[in-house]
Design a protein around this motif. Structure first.
Motif, PDB file in Angstrom:
ATOM      1  N   PHE A 114       0.826  -1.213   0.000  1.00  0.00           N
ATOM      2  CA  PHE A 114       0.000   0.000   0.000  1.00  0.00           C
ATOM      3  C   PHE A 114       0.862   1.265   0.000  1.00  0.00           C
ATOM      4  O   PHE A 114       0.483   2.268   0.588  1.00  0.00           O
ATOM      5  N   ARG A 115       1.998   1.199  -0.660  1.00  0.00           N
ATOM      6  CA  ARG A 115       2.901   2.355  -0.684  1.00  0.00           C
ATOM      7  C   ARG A 115       2.222   3.592  -1.271  1.00  0.00           C
ATOM      8  O   ARG A 115       2.434   4.713  -0.803  1.00  0.00           O
ATOM      9  N   GLY A 116       1.383   3.362  -2.267  1.00  0.00           N
ATOM     10  CA  GLY A 116       0.689   4.495  -2.888  1.00  0.00           C
ATOM     11  C   GLY A 116      -0.462   5.039  -2.066  1.00  0.00           C
ATOM     12  O   GLY A 116      -1.067   6.054  -2.442  1.00  0.00           O
ATOM     13  N   GLN A 117      -0.785   4.372  -0.948  1.00  0.00           N
ATOM     14  CA  GLN A 117      -1.894   4.798  -0.092  1.00  0.00           C
ATOM     15  C   GLN A 117      -1.406   5.429   1.215  1.00  0.00           C
ATOM     16  O   GLN A 117      -2.153   5.508   2.181  1.00  0.00           O
ATOM     17  N   ARG A 118      -0.151   5.881   1.237  1.00  0.00           N
ATOM     18  CA  ARG A 118       0.419   6.392   2.488  1.00  0.00           C
ATOM     19  C   ARG A 118      -0.348   7.584   3.043  1.00  0.00           C
ATOM     20  O   ARG A 118      -0.497   7.732   4.256  1.00  0.00           O
ATOM     21  N   ARG A 119      -0.854   8.443   2.164  1.00  0.00           N
ATOM     22  CA  ARG A 119      -1.616   9.600   2.633  1.00  0.00           C
ATOM     23  C   ARG A 119      -2.897   9.166   3.333  1.00  0.00           C
ATOM     24  O   ARG A 119      -3.277   9.731   4.362  1.00  0.00           O
TER      25      ARG A 119
END
Length: 236
Positions: A114-119
């Motif tokens: 989920f690197r792209g979901q950090r926000r």
């Protein structure tokens, strides 16, 4: 038993994926073997025969479409309303428990996958820190955050027992709030569905407009809340 449970928890995500694959194969096979003619009749037959099993699995994925189905079947007398709510709630509870333990025991996997979901994860942590347990109760109604929040809570030191307790109550409320209105207004909903079947081209257009509007609204609302939480956090 406790030792076995501890060994299983780190692999909860893989177990869920395998279980869903087996269930999908089971449905396809039974759909093919259904002793009726026509794809629509086969689906109806399958829902009537395995309704509670399908409802449980569908609820694990937190799909309101499954709850609507349960409401209509309860209205038609093919399901018991109270059992449908109970089963749907258990399914929703089980799904979020899996997500929670994915975060609790698979942190490296979560950070990588989920690197792209950090926000969103940062936003979920802010919400939990600011509002506490009510976030667990209402996360089922937060578009785009329904999977993120249970996983993000699992990443923290939040009590697993407290999460499970609130999650169970939330799941049963979610099931009741969706199934009961559909059961009560079943005749009206069936009329609308019949109209949509006959005028599918208009129904698809309306669904796209309404669906797009809802997605836009929740995305905008989520970003607004996220921005407000960040601004407040700067002044803490």
């Amino acid at each position: 038993m406790k030792e076995l449970f501890r060994k299983i928890q780190p692999h909860s995500g893989k177990i869920l994926a395998s279980f869903l694959l087996i269930f999908f194969i089971f449905l396809v096979y039974n759909l093919y073997q259904a002793p009726v003619v026509g794809i629509e009749e086969k689906f109806v037959y399958l829902l009537k025969k395995y309704g509670y099993i399908i409802l449980f699995i569908w609820s694990m994925l937190e799909g309101e479409a499954g709850l609507v189905m349960a409401g209509l079947l309860s209205h038609a007398g093919d399901m018991n309303l109270y059992i449908a709510i109970f089963v749907a709630g258990l399914g929703g509870f089980a799904g979020d428990q899996v997500y929670f333990y994915i975060g609790r025991f698979n942190k490296s996997y979560v950070h990588k996958k989920f690197r792209g979901q950090r926000r969103k994860f940062a936003f979920a942590h802010l919400l939990l820190k600011k509002h506490g347990w009510p976030i667990i109760f209402v996360q089922r109604y937060m578009y785009g955050m329904r999977t993120i929040i249970p996983i993000s809570i699992g990443l923290t030191r939040y009590s697993a027992r407290m999460f499970a307790f609130i999650n169970l109550l939330s799941a049963w409320c979610w099931a009741a709030l969706t199934i009961v209105p559909v059961w009560y207004f079943g005749d009206e909903i069936l009329v609308v569905l019949e109209w949509a079947k006959e005028h599918w081209y208009l129904a698809i257009s309306i669904a796209l407009v309404l669906g797009g509007s809802i997605v836009y609204y929740f995305n905008k609302a989520t970003k607004k809340v996220e921005k407000g939480s960040k601004n407040e956090n700067q002044f803490d």
